[in-house]
Every structure is written in structure tokens, then in C-alpha cells.
Design an enzyme around this catalytic site. Structure first.
Site, mmCIF file in Angstrom:
data_model
loop_
_atom_site.group_PDB
_atom_site.id
_atom_site.type_symbol
_atom_site.label_atom_id
_atom_site.label_comp_id
_atom_site.label_asym_id
_atom_site.label_seq_id
_atom_site.Cartn_x
_atom_site.Cartn_y
_atom_site.Cartn_z
ATOM 1 C CE LYS A 160 -18.461 6.431 11.390
ATOM 2 N NZ LYS A 160 -18.042 5.031 11.730
ATOM 3 N NE ARG A 210 -15.338 -5.832 7.920
ATOM 4 C CZ ARG A 210 -15.578 -5.399 6.671
ATOM 5 N NH1 ARG A 210 -15.548 -6.240 5.654
ATOM 6 N NH2 ARG A 210 -15.864 -4.132 6.455
ATOM 7 C CG ASP A 273 -15.858 -2.842 10.005
ATOM 8 O OD1 ASP A 273 -15.475 -3.981 9.687
ATOM 9 O OD2 ASP A 273 -16.188 -1.982 9.169
ATOM 10 C CG ASN A 283 -19.289 -3.684 7.005
ATOM 11 O OD1 ASN A 283 -19.414 -2.775 6.208
ATOM 12 N ND2 ASN A 283 -18.568 -3.568 8.121
#
Length: 315
Positions: A160, A210, A273, A283
Site C-alpha cells: 500500500k 475501527r 484499525d 487514523n
């Protein structure tokens, strides 16, 4: 309190699921006054304070025309009781510059959540490397050969970009190495871009969870984003199914370990996460999932957040 939300255009909100809207609704229910602006509406002129072209808004309760208040005025950010930075990623150069304007506003007396420096210091994918005890095998590199060796060692991997969002640019490469060279070329541009490579976690089939941390404490419920069909990504933005559930023992362990650290650094709200037992991202820009958890589990996450905000604001 008079609260300024720095966010995306209000007209683009999908209020049935938007977390910033949930924050606004709870703040308004408690009698707090709401204003909003977009990052590009902030300005700083020599000799003056950081200001923005803001709209003072009221919520209507209507699902379509959900707010009133189109009049624009100029206001210094330090004149608000709290400034909430809720601009969605990408964390590009303009987002970076916005954090500098917000940090100057802090020096002028504004109280900004999450703190601008903390936003800059916690790139959402790279931040997990600080907590090796909670992550799976992970490599960050610009070197193609490093990636090939990592794949040879672990067989089934995820690649990623560090600046991706919503599941964009994520690739899985199995033991046969099919398309690995092409994927490396796509992601790292001949060594110009860093790539994160992680051992594939089969627990993704049970969801990418989450875990929300508010005021240094984990919310008791998470939202598991479960991949659908042949998709390897669980992100809601690419069609993942969101299923709320209580935190597992491991989720609690992660939340209670990271919570005080993140809070001390100025992160009032973070979304960690977790796949299986491993953290995959932290995040901090505009964590979501408030409404999905409330709708499915009855836990009023927005109320927990406004509680934490009211406790954090120094008056």
C-alpha cells in the site's frame, strides 16, 4: 461554547453516516453554537491573526436541507472556544500548510482538536511502526529488492502507498508473486515513493476493526469493516460491510496501551484499525464510524466525544 468545524463543504455531507455531522448534532443539542469553514477559507495576513471566512449555522432536523446559515463573515480562529479540524484526507501539501495556520492560531490562543502538530507527527500508516508489539511483520521502503525479499520471506503480502485513503492503492500478492514487479513499479515509481508492505492477515475475513479512542480511552464498541465478494479490502468506501461489535480482550489491550500516549500528544480522537490481533493504521485526521456504532449498539459515541471536548477546553 462556540465551536468552529474546519471541514469539507457542508453541502457534500452524507448526514445519515457522517461523523462530523454527529458531532455537530450533539454539540447543538447541548446548546453549543456552531460555525464552519473549509481549510482554503483560512488566511493569515502580516500583523494579523489567523482568520477564516466562516458560516454560523443552525441544524434544521431536515434530512435534505440540514442546516441554515449561508451568510459568510470573517473571524479569528482564536475567538472560538474550540476549533475542530475535521478535513478528510488526503494529507497533501495543502493539508500540511493548513496545520501550520492552525498551529499559529494556537499560539494566538485557539484551542485546536486534534492538535496540528500531532496531526503532522502521526502519518496514519507509518505511525504504527512505533508500536511493534501490536503489529504484524511490516516493512516501509523505497527499494524494490527489499520488497521482493519481504515477499519471499512471508509469501502472502499486502502492499500500500503511505498516502492512500479509503482503501485506494492496496494490492495483495500471493505466494506465486503474480504481478509483483508491476505493482512495485506502480506504487514506488522507480524508488521515488515509499511503500508499506505487510504480511497478509487472513483475519481480514472477520473484518478490519475501527477501535475509537476518545480522550485517551477506548470506546467499548468497534466497527468491523468486512470485505465483500472477492474484495480483500474492508473499507466502507469500497463496499465493505460495517458490523458493530464489542471490543475483544486484545482490542481493549491495544486501546488502553495506546490511548494515554495518543491523548498526551494532543489527539483527542483517534481511530485505530485492527485486523485480528494486529494494528494496521492509526487514523488521526478525521476518524469516522460514530453513527454506525450508535445505530447498531446504542452507544452514543458523539456524546462521549463532546464530553471529552468539554473537559478538554480551557475557559
Amino acid at each position: 461554547m462556540n465551536i468552529l468545524f474546519v471541514a469539507d463543504p457542508l453541502e457534500q455531507f452524507q448526514i445519515y453516516k457522517d461523523t462530523t455531522f454527529a458531532m455537530m448534532r450533539e454539540a447543538a443539542r447541548r446548546g453549543h453554537r456552531l460555525s464552519a469553514c473549509e481549510p482554503q477559507q483560512m488566511r493569515w495576513q502580516r500583523g494579523g491573526r489567523v482568520s477564516a471566512r466562516v458560516r454560523d449555522i443552525e441544524l434544521t432536523g431536515d434530512a435534505t436541507d440540514w442546516f441554515v446559515g449561508r451568510q459568510v463573515r470573517n473571524a479569528a480562529l482564536a475567538d472560538f472556544d474550540a476549533v475542530l479540524m475535521r478535513k478528510d484526507p488526503p494529507f497533501d501539501s495543502e493539508y500540511f500548510y493548513a496545520t501550520h495556520l492552525l498551529e499559529q492560531a494556537e499560539r494566538e490562543g485557539a484551542q485546536v482538536f486534534n492538535r496540528p502538530r500531532a496531526l503532522r507527527d502521526h502519518p496514519e500508516k507509518l505511525a504504527i511502526m512505533e508500536f511493534p508489539q501490536f503489529i504484524g511483520p511490516t516493512l516501509v521502503t523505497r527499494e524494490a529488492e527489499d520488497i521482493r525479499r519481504f515477499h519471499a520471506d512471508h509469501g502472502d503480502v499486502i502492499l500500500k502507498p503511505l498516502d492512500g485513503m479509503g482503501g485506494t492503492g492496496i494490492f495483495r500478492v500471493g505466494p506465486d508473486g503474480m504481478n509483483l514487479g508491476s505493482i512495485i513499479e506502480t506504487l514506488n515509481g522507480g524508488g521515488r515513493q515509499s511503500v508499506m508492505v505487510q504480511k497478509f492477515l487472513p483475519e481480514i475475513a472477520e473484518g478490519d476493526k475501527r477501535v475509537l479512542i476518545i480522550g485517551g480511552k477506548p470506546v467499548p464498541y468497534c466497527l468491523a469493516r468486512i470485505p465483500q465478494g472477492n474484495e480483500v479490502r474492508g473499507n466502507l468506501a469500497v463496499g465493505g460491510l460495517g458490523v458493530a461489535r464489542p471490543l475483544s480482550a486484545r482490542d481493549w489491550e491495544i486501546g488502553e496501551a495506546l490511548g494515554p500516549i495518543l491523548h498526551e500528544r494532543g489527539l483527542l480522537l483517534a481511530g485505530v484499525d485492527v485486523i485480528g490481533d494486529c494494528i494496521t493504521e492509526i487514523n488521526v485526521t478525521s476518524p469516522t464510524c460514530f453513527q454506525e456504532i450508535q445505530q447498531q449498539m446504542g452507544c452514543d459515541v458523539a456524546a462521549l466525544f463532546i464530553d471529552a471536548l468539554e473537559a478538554a477546553v480551557k475557559r
